[in-house]
Design an enzyme around this catalytic site. Structure first.
Site, PDB file in Angstrom:
ATOM      1  N   ASN A  24     -38.587  61.676 -64.305  1.00 16.03           N
ATOM      2  CA  ASN A  24     -39.084  62.580 -63.273  1.00 16.03           C
ATOM      3  C   ASN A  24     -39.730  63.774 -63.978  1.00 16.03           C
ATOM      4  O   ASN A  24     -39.033  64.625 -64.512  1.00 16.03           O
ATOM      5  CB  ASN A  24     -37.897  63.020 -62.394  1.00 16.03           C
TER       6      ASN A  24
ATOM      7  N   LYS B  69     -41.318  66.196 -62.764  1.00 13.42           N
ATOM      8  CA  LYS B  69     -41.320  67.441 -61.984  1.00 13.42           C
ATOM      9  C   LYS B  69     -42.726  68.064 -62.072  1.00 13.42           C
ATOM     10  O   LYS B  69     -43.707  67.328 -62.117  1.00 13.42           O
ATOM     11  CB  LYS B  69     -40.196  68.357 -62.460  1.00 13.42           C
TER      12      LYS B  69
ATOM     13  N   HIS C  28     -34.575  64.612 -53.723  1.00 11.19           N
ATOM     14  CA  HIS C  28     -34.142  65.268 -54.964  1.00 11.19           C
ATOM     15  C   HIS C  28     -33.508  66.621 -54.618  1.00 11.19           C
ATOM     16  O   HIS C  28     -33.945  67.295 -53.687  1.00 11.19           O
ATOM     17  CB  HIS C  28     -35.343  65.462 -55.900  1.00 11.19           C
TER      18      HIS C  28
ATOM     19  N   GLU D 118     -27.072  62.389 -58.738  1.00  8.83           N
ATOM     20  CA  GLU D 118     -27.408  63.522 -59.596  1.00  8.83           C
ATOM     21  C   GLU D 118     -26.552  64.725 -59.218  1.00  8.83           C
ATOM     22  O   GLU D 118     -26.896  65.462 -58.280  1.00  8.83           O
ATOM     23  CB  GLU D 118     -28.887  63.891 -59.433  1.00  8.83           C
TER      24      GLU D 118
ATOM     25  N   GLY E 213     -30.749  69.856 -65.489  1.00  6.61           N
ATOM     26  CA  GLY E 213     -31.446  70.865 -66.280  1.00  6.61           C
ATOM     27  C   GLY E 213     -30.527  71.880 -66.939  1.00  6.61           C
ATOM     28  O   GLY E 213     -30.975  72.903 -67.446  1.00  6.61           O
TER      29      GLY E 213
ATOM     30  N   SER F 252     -29.191  65.841 -67.121  1.00  7.58           N
ATOM     31  CA  SER F 252     -29.094  66.048 -68.570  1.00  7.58           C
ATOM     32  C   SER F 252     -28.864  64.761 -69.365  1.00  7.58           C
ATOM     33  O   SER F 252     -28.135  64.768 -70.360  1.00  7.58           O
ATOM     34  CB  SER F 252     -28.024  67.100 -68.888  1.00  7.58           C
TER      35      SER F 252
HETATM   36  P1  PGA Z   1     -32.580  66.726 -66.108  1.00  6.86           P
HETATM   37  O1  PGA Z   1     -33.134  66.449 -64.614  1.00  6.86           O
HETATM   38  O2  PGA Z   1     -32.569  65.409 -66.820  1.00  6.86           O
HETATM   39  O3  PGA Z   1     -33.557  67.711 -66.700  1.00  6.86           O
HETATM   40  O4  PGA Z   1     -31.209  67.290 -65.969  1.00  6.86           O
HETATM   41  C1  PGA Z   1     -32.774  65.315 -63.889  1.00  6.86           C
HETATM   42  C2  PGA Z   1     -33.449  65.312 -62.553  1.00  6.86           C
HETATM   43  O5  PGA Z   1     -33.539  66.364 -61.910  1.00  6.86           O
HETATM   44  O6  PGA Z   1     -33.920  64.248 -62.066  1.00  6.86           O
END
Ligand code: PGA
Length: 250
Positions: free
Chosen positions: A9, A11, A94, A166, A172, A212
């Site tokens: 993803n 973003k 999400h 998630e 993040g 993460s």
């Molecule tokens: P991340 O995000 O791997 O940066 O924690 C995961 C997501 O939001 O799909």
């Protein structure tokens, strides 16, 4: 056997030029992956990425879509438009959409049903906040998001659903749920899907973990019984990190 699906993803990262260049490099690095490989670029980057992934094992997802098919909805993008550019999947619900843009379960559900009617596969994201986890509400929150997100979906359409668990506190932040914690949440989700759609639908459902995920933790997560893939944010933005995640068992 459930086929592992690893999705990136992006973003709000990577414009058309950077995105197309990136997937060309990625395609070379993941060509022997046994997992299903998906990337989800921003809307304006989609068509360039679709073109650059022709003939590769990389599939392309959108990060969101409108709850309407066409008309006066300024700033929105429809399922038909996504299909026209060659998108196969869409991420819905999400936690960033839920919290930053106040998307409700009802609104997410309307989009889930529309995407399925239009022939797109859906990655439906669910997950609890830290506060909810600490208050012992994990099960109730996941159940609610699964029931409401999949309301009105038929057992046949469940073939086109991937659920991404998630935990909001792990996105993040560098904090990952332990493999055991994640597996337990996945088992709850699979149990709820079994109640709603029957055991065989639940057994074949792909449930991704997100939050993460990185090269150093992907193996132990994927080793868990109920974890069938990953939805990767930050670590999906470089080939150095995303390729080893995708190829975790090569
Ligand atoms: P991340 O995000 O791997 O940066 O924690 C995961 C997501 O939001 O799909």
């Amino acid at each position: 056997m459930r086929k592992v699906c690893i999705a990136g993803n992006w973003k709000m990262n990577m414009g058309p030029q950077e995105g197309a260049k990136f997937v060309k490099e990625l395609a070379e690095a993941v060509k022997d992956a046994s997992a299903r490989v998906v990337v989800a670029p921003p809307f304006v980057t989609l068509s360039g990425v679709v073109a650059a992934t022709k003939g590769t094992n990389i599939e392309v997802a959108a990060q969101n879509m409108s709850d309407h098919l066409k008309g006066a909805f300024t700033g929105e993008v429809s399922a038909e438009m996504l299909k026209e550019v060659g998108v196969k999947l869409v991420i819905l619900g999400h936690s960033e959409r839920r919290t930053l843009y106040q998307e409700s379960d009802e609104f997410i559900n309307a989009k889930v049903k529309l995407a399925l009617e239009e022939g797109l596969e859906v990655i439906l994201c669910v997950g609890e906040t830290l506060d909810e986890r600490e208050k012992g509400q994990l099960e109730a929150v996941l159940k609610h998001q699964v029931v409401e997100g999949l309301r009105g979906v038929t057992p046949q359409q469940m073939d086109s659903i991937i659920v991404a668990y998630e935990p909001v506190w792990a996105i993040g932040t560098g904090k990952t749920a332990t493999p055991d914690d994640a597996n337990q949440a996945h088992a709850l989700i699979r149990g709820e899907v079994a109640t709603l759609f029957g055991k065989s639908v639940a057994e074949s459902l792909i449930i991704q973990y997100g939050g993460s995920v990185k090269p150093s933790n992907v193996k132990e997560l994927m080793a868990m019984e109920h974890i069938d893939g990953a939805l990767v944010g930050g670590a999906s933005l470089t080939v150095e990190q995303f390729a080893p995640i995708v190829c975790y068992n090569n």
